[in-house]
Design a protein around this motif. Structure first.
Motif, short mmCIF file in Angstrom:
data_model
loop_
_atom_site.label_atom_id
_atom_site.label_comp_id
_atom_site.label_asym_id
_atom_site.label_seq_id
_atom_site.Cartn_x
_atom_site.Cartn_y
_atom_site.Cartn_z
N SER A 48 -5.20 4.66 -0.75
CA SER A 48 -6.66 4.51 -0.78
C SER A 48 -7.04 3.05 -0.51
O SER A 48 -6.67 2.16 -1.28
CB SER A 48 -7.21 4.94 -2.14
N LEU A 49 -7.76 2.82 0.56
CA LEU A 49 -8.22 1.47 0.88
C LEU A 49 -9.11 0.92 -0.22
O LEU A 49 -9.02 -0.26 -0.58
CB LEU A 49 -8.97 1.48 2.22
N ALA A 50 -9.99 1.77 -0.78
CA ALA A 50 -10.88 1.32 -1.84
C ALA A 50 -10.09 0.86 -3.06
O ALA A 50 -10.42 -0.15 -3.68
CB ALA A 50 -11.85 2.44 -2.22
N SER A 51 -9.04 1.60 -3.41
CA SER A 51 -8.22 1.22 -4.56
C SER A 51 -7.51 -0.10 -4.31
O SER A 51 -7.42 -0.96 -5.20
CB SER A 51 -7.20 2.31 -4.87
N ARG A 52 -7.00 -0.28 -3.10
CA ARG A 52 -6.31 -1.53 -2.78
C ARG A 52 -7.28 -2.71 -2.86
O ARG A 52 -6.94 -3.78 -3.36
CB ARG A 52 -5.66 -1.46 -1.39
N ARG A 53 -8.49 -2.51 -2.36
CA ARG A 53 -9.49 -3.58 -2.42
C ARG A 53 -9.83 -3.92 -3.87
O ARG A 53 -9.98 -5.09 -4.23
CB ARG A 53 -10.76 -3.15 -1.68
N GLU A 89 -2.99 -15.05 -5.19
CA GLU A 89 -3.42 -15.00 -3.80
C GLU A 89 -2.35 -14.45 -2.86
O GLU A 89 -2.66 -14.03 -1.75
CB GLU A 89 -3.83 -16.40 -3.33
N ARG A 90 -1.10 -14.45 -3.30
CA ARG A 90 -0.01 -13.99 -2.44
C ARG A 90 0.17 -12.49 -2.64
O ARG A 90 1.02 -12.02 -3.41
CB ARG A 90 1.27 -14.76 -2.76
N ILE A 91 -0.65 -11.72 -1.94
CA ILE A 91 -0.71 -10.27 -2.11
C ILE A 91 -0.34 -9.58 -0.80
O ILE A 91 -0.92 -9.87 0.25
CB ILE A 91 -2.11 -9.82 -2.55
N THR A 92 0.61 -8.66 -0.87
CA THR A 92 0.99 -7.84 0.28
C THR A 92 0.55 -6.41 0.00
O THR A 92 0.68 -5.94 -1.14
CB THR A 92 2.51 -7.88 0.50
N GLU A 93 0.04 -5.71 1.00
CA GLU A 93 -0.43 -4.34 0.82
C GLU A 93 0.41 -3.37 1.63
O GLU A 93 0.87 -3.69 2.73
CB GLU A 93 -1.90 -4.22 1.22
N ALA A 94 0.60 -2.17 1.06
CA ALA A 94 1.28 -1.08 1.76
C ALA A 94 0.53 0.21 1.48
O ALA A 94 -0.01 0.39 0.38
CB ALA A 94 2.73 -0.96 1.29
N VAL A 95 0.49 1.12 2.45
CA VAL A 95 -0.31 2.34 2.31
C VAL A 95 0.48 3.50 1.70
O VAL A 95 -0.11 4.52 1.35
CB VAL A 95 -0.91 2.77 3.66
N ASN A 96 1.79 3.36 1.58
CA ASN A 96 2.60 4.39 0.93
C ASN A 96 3.97 3.80 0.58
O ASN A 96 4.27 2.65 0.92
CB ASN A 96 2.75 5.63 1.83
#
Length: 265
Positions: free
Chosen positions: A153-158, A170-177
């Protein structure tokens, strides 16, 4: 804004088509010390007011004349000017498939009907806590932390990114699954993984099992933030080696404490 015990500084937009229900909730808000409340009967009216005024919190019914409350919060999260406003849903709805969009949106609370003034008060304090900068966090100790956020969920990641950035991270990496997270973990060192449970390709349990049994970062703390209610599945997640589990929607103060506890292990 600063958190106050009276909640007097909160400005609340109440989205409620029922005059009777709006009166009841309005009285509860007054009893809690909220001084500024305005009622919108439709989502369109609410969005117009949100675009032209300063509102701290939105409290909305699920069923509105022009769209559902789930669609209203989705519209807010798509607007850069509104996406950070805490959203509280009031509803008698219990079906997970109906409430899931709200849980994934980063909503502060879901208040189930019938509810007491104390339950509404707790939701308000959760919203105020989200708006308040953390005063008990030593930013110097965590500002260099590297965090991997995993959620489809993009909203949850935001939402999670905003909370982490408030903590000075500030050092945050995102993954979708989980599958994408595994790829990131192969060549990126992290200090904390925050993951959802239900995701395509590889879910949170499978990701946790991979980290604990196959990753070169097997000891990294894993915090699961999920709307999953099946106790059997959650027990399997715990057996897989997750460090802590937090329900969606979650309170900002709770996620901060869980992050601190996970990092101290």
């Amino acid at each position: 804004m600063a958190l106050t015990t009276s909640l007097a500084d909160l400005s609340v937009l109440l989205v409620e088509p029922s005059h009777m229900q709006a009166t009841v909730v309005g009285r509860m808000l007054e009893n809690q010390g909220v001084r500024k409340t305005q009622v919108a009967e439709t989502a369109a009216q609410a969005l117009a007011l949100l675009g032209s005024g300063e509102w701290d919190v939105v409290i909305s019914s699920l069923y509105l004349p022009d769209m559902a409350g789930t669609e209203l919060v989705a519209a807010m999260r798509e607007d850069a000017g509104l996406e950070t406003i805490p959203f509280i849903l009031i509803s008698s709805e219990t079906r997970p498939q109906v409430l899931e969009p709200v849980r994934q949106s980063g909503a502060c609370s879901i208040v189930a009907k019938p509810f007491t003034e104390q339950q509404l008060s707790r939701a308000l304090y959760a919203a105020a806590d989200y708006l308040s900068p953390p005063g008990d966090v030593d930013v110097s100790e965590i500002e260099n932390l590297r965090v991997l956020v995993v959620d489809d969920s993009l909203a949850s990641r935001r939402h999670l990114r905003r909370l982490l950035e408030e903590l000075g991270i500030e050092r945050i990496t995102e993954a979708v699954n989980g599958k994408e997270a595994v790829a990131a973990l192969q060549d990126t060192m992290v200090d904390l993984v925050i993951t959802d449970y239900n995701m395509p390709e590889m879910d949170g349990r499978e990701l946790t099992e991979y980290i604990r049994t196959q990753s070169w970062q097997a000891g990294v703390p894993v915090l699961m933030v999920t709307s999953e209610q099946n106790m059997g599945r959650l027990a399997a997640v715990e057996r897989a080696g997750v460090s802590a589990i937090c329900d969606k929607p979650f309170e900002a103060g709770s996620i901060r404490r869980l992050i601190s506890d996970a990092l101290l292990r």
